[in-house]
Every structure is written in C-alpha cells, then in structure tokens.
Design a protein around this motif. Structure first.
Motif, PDB file in Angstrom:
ATOM      1  N   THR A 323      93.906  34.652   9.165  1.00 39.91           N
ATOM      2  CA  THR A 323      92.559  34.624   9.757  1.00 39.91           C
ATOM      3  C   THR A 323      92.527  33.709  10.970  1.00 39.91           C
ATOM      4  N   MET A 324      93.185  32.566  10.889  1.00 40.62           N
ATOM      5  CA  MET A 324      93.241  31.647  12.019  1.00 40.62           C
ATOM      6  C   MET A 324      93.928  32.293  13.219  1.00 40.62           C
ATOM      7  N   LEU A 325      94.979  33.054  12.967  1.00 41.40           N
ATOM      8  CA  LEU A 325      95.684  33.731  14.057  1.00 41.40           C
ATOM      9  C   LEU A 325      94.853  34.887  14.616  1.00 41.40           C
ATOM     10  N   GLU A 326      94.257  35.648  13.723  1.00 38.74           N
ATOM     11  CA  GLU A 326      93.484  36.826  14.126  1.00 38.74           C
ATOM     12  C   GLU A 326      92.261  36.441  14.961  1.00 38.74           C
ATOM     13  N   THR A 327      91.635  35.317  14.624  1.00 39.73           N
ATOM     14  CA  THR A 327      90.459  34.867  15.372  1.00 39.73           C
ATOM     15  C   THR A 327      90.824  34.049  16.602  1.00 39.73           C
ATOM     16  N   ASP A 328      92.133  33.786  16.786  1.00 44.07           N
ATOM     17  CA  ASP A 328      92.614  33.018  17.940  1.00 44.07           C
ATOM     18  C   ASP A 328      91.958  31.639  17.989  1.00 44.07           C
ATOM     19  N   LEU A 329      91.890  31.001  16.829  1.00 45.94           N
ATOM     20  CA  LEU A 329      91.186  29.724  16.686  1.00 45.94           C
ATOM     21  C   LEU A 329      91.708  28.653  17.628  1.00 45.94           C
ATOM     22  N   VAL A 330      93.025  28.503  17.713  1.00 49.51           N
ATOM     23  CA  VAL A 330      93.606  27.426  18.518  1.00 49.51           C
ATOM     24  C   VAL A 330      93.290  27.620  19.998  1.00 49.51           C
ATOM     25  N   ALA A 331      93.442  28.831  20.511  1.00 54.17           N
ATOM     26  CA  ALA A 331      93.176  29.089  21.928  1.00 54.17           C
ATOM     27  C   ALA A 331      91.706  28.847  22.268  1.00 54.17           C
ATOM     28  N   LYS A 332      90.811  29.237  21.372  1.00 58.19           N
ATOM     29  CA  LYS A 332      89.385  29.006  21.607  1.00 58.19           C
ATOM     30  C   LYS A 332      89.065  27.508  21.598  1.00 58.19           C
TER      31      LYS A 332
END
Length: 349
Positions: A323-332
C-alpha cells in the motif's frame, strides 16, 4: 499500479525469533495475493531454500552473516556488511528494491534505514510509527509516532511527526482530514514540560498548520478510545505508552481466561458461550493485523514487524508495504517537505 513494472521488496529472511520459517511462509502467503510484487530474500540459503514451496517471484540471495537481536545496532551494521539486513538495505539504496522488511533487531533496522536508505532532506529525525486498534471513534485504528526511534525530541521534531503521521493516515490508512493529538499528561493546553508546551503551540499555530487537523493533547489512558487518528509522542513516552497498552491488553485477556478455566462448571459453561466474543475481542486488540512499525522520514519504506511474528503477521506487513508503494507515500512526503522547507525551518529553535 505501475504498468508492466513489478514492485520489489527486500526481505531480511534471517531476522526475528521465528526466522527463517515464519518469514518464508509469510512471504509465500503474501506473494499469492500480490501478483505485481517480487520478493528478494536475503539469508543463509542452506536454511532458507528448503523452506520454499514455490519459488515464483522469489529471488534467494546468499548472506553469510546475521544481525542478532541483542547486538548493538550501529556496531552490528558496520561490522556485518554481509548480513541479511545490511544487504537488503543496500539493495534498496542501489535501486534494486523499492522497500525493506525485517522482523529482527529494531535498532539495527532503524540504523540501516537512516544511514543506508537515507533520510528525506528536510526531516530532522525519522521516527518509528505503528498502527494500533481504536476501540471507539470514527475509525478502527490510529497511527502513533514516535514509538522508540528517538528517546529525546525537540518541539520541532514533534511538529514534523504530526505532518508525517498525517501523510501516513491519509495515504495508507485512507483517513480524510485525520485528527492529530499530542500525547501529554493532561488534555489542558498548558499541561506538560516546556518541550510539549512548545510542541502544542507549533502543532496549533505552526507555519503549515493549515495541513494539520490538530485536536489538542491526549492522555495515554484514552488513546485506545480513538480521540485522535494520529498520536504524536516523543520516543521515550511513546514507547512506554505502547508497551503499557500491549501489556495491559495481554494481562486482561489472561485474567479472563484463568477466571474461566479455574472456575466451577457453571463458569466454564459460560466461558464456552463467551468464546466467540472473546475471540472477537482478541482479534480487535491484535495490532499485527494492521502490519508492522514503519520508519517514517526515510527515502523508501522501511518496515519492521514484531520479533515473534508468525506467517500471518509477516503477510499482513507485506500488504502494508505494498500500500505504501502503491500510494507513492515517500515521493509525496518528499514533495511536500521540499515545498514547505522554509516554513518547516522557521519552527526550528
């Protein structure tokens, strides 16, 4: 989902009390539910390979060393470059994997997260975030940070935790406008030591306060009742509150069990009738269903599950990482911090 590109998760297959058996079994459970994900398993292949039932989307990589649970974290990762944990972190740094998972030494995972994977520019101190069950309120869970990465914090660190926690609650937990509370020894605005008083004002009036839905102070006795969707704490207090909460829940379940088993025939019959309800209570208090603890503020998902985790907890953590990868959490998070870098620096004292 990224077209024709697989997510890759680097796994410390040797970390944890039940490794590598529970790790491999959990990865295979998750793999069957995550067709767009590959897993790089770092470990001692003579122990890992015989446990693999199906090698589809699993890559096994030999690592000669293991970072043990009781080792001093920084010394261990410096000495054991060929350990499963360090090699998995290096794979993330080199772009060969998108995230790292371990059930091993928490301090060592924090160290490789900060020093190998790297801190997001503009974040002073990455923190450890965990998700706990909320027994009341609008949601079934809440995020809490820091729960042990930093024993001491400054007010601006707690301010940044509120922002990072809000990102996680929005993007991963799916909460709209998550409520942020500051863990303190009273709900009144003037409660706490100077650090918490100043942190309260930053969370309430800070330069990027418009992003935060700050609801004030919360007390440790109330956090399971859902007064906030994100509970901000210094690492010492957060870790103490987390362990006290876990210990109390386990003790209460144990007391109820013994009261039933040690009672008379009527008590035992009543216990049989209550068994489904007890299982439901135990399930609601099981924080492992929400995944592992996340090192927030680094350049890739770095996630730790409990050392005694079984296959199901490992599989749940893989879903969390996905989920963290799919939502692109780090980039956001990186984009937000870069955009508000000046505002965030104004809070530094």
């Amino acid at each position: 989902m990224r077209e024709s590109i697989m997510y890759k998760i680097a796994v410390d297959a040797m970390g944890g009390d039940n490794a590598p058996e529970a790790i491999v079994a959990g990865i295979e459970q998750a793999r069957d539910k995550m067709p767009d994900t590959e897993f790089l398993l770092f470990g001692q292949l003579d122990k890992v390979k015989p446990l693999v039932k199906n090698a589809e989307r699993l890559t096994l990589i030999q690592s000669d060393e293991v970072v043990e649970m009781g080792e001093e974290p920084v010394k261990a990762i410096r000495r054991k470059k060929q350990s499963s944990l360090v090699m998995a972190a290096q794979a993330v740094k080199d772009g060969e994997a998108d995230a790292i998972f371990s059930a091993g030494n928490t301090g060592a995972l924090l160290a490789v997260g900060i020093f190998t994977v790297g801190r997001i520019r503009g974040i002073d101190r990455p923190a450890l975030l965990t998700v706990l069950p909320a027994l009341d309120g609008p949601h079934e869970a809440f995020a809490m940070m820091d729960v042990g990465a930093n024993a001491e914090n400054r007010p601006r660190h707690l301010y940044q935790y509120g922002i990072l926690g809000s990102f996680y609650a929005k993007e991963v937990l799916g909460f709209d406008n998550p409520r942020v509370g500051l863990l303190n020894n009273g709900t009144e605005e003037d409660k706490g030591d100077p650090i918490h008083k100043e942190a309260h004002q930053l969370l309430k009036h800070g330069a990027v306060q418009s992003y935060l839905n700050f609801v004030g102070n919360v007390e440790s006795r109330d956090i399971l009742q859902g007064p906030a969707d994100v509970v901000v704490a210094d690492g010492f207090s957060g870790n103490a509150a987390l362990k006290a909460t876990e210990g109390t829940a386990l003790a209460m379940l144990r007391l109820i069990k013994h009261a039933i088993l040690d009672g008379n025939v009527k008590t035992k019959l009543a216990g049989l009738m209550l068994k489904p309800a007890m299982k439901d209570i135990q399930s609601r208090l099981d924080y492992s269903q929400h995944g592992g603890a996340v090192v927030i503020g680094v350049k890739a998902p770095v996630v730790k599950t409990h050392g005694s985790a079984g296959p199901s907890a490992v599989a749940n953590t893989m879903v969390q990482i996905h989920t963290m990868l799919e939502t692109d959490l780090v980039a956001k998070t990186e984009a937000f911090v870069a955009e508000h870098k000046t505002d965030l620096s104004k809070s530094a004292k």
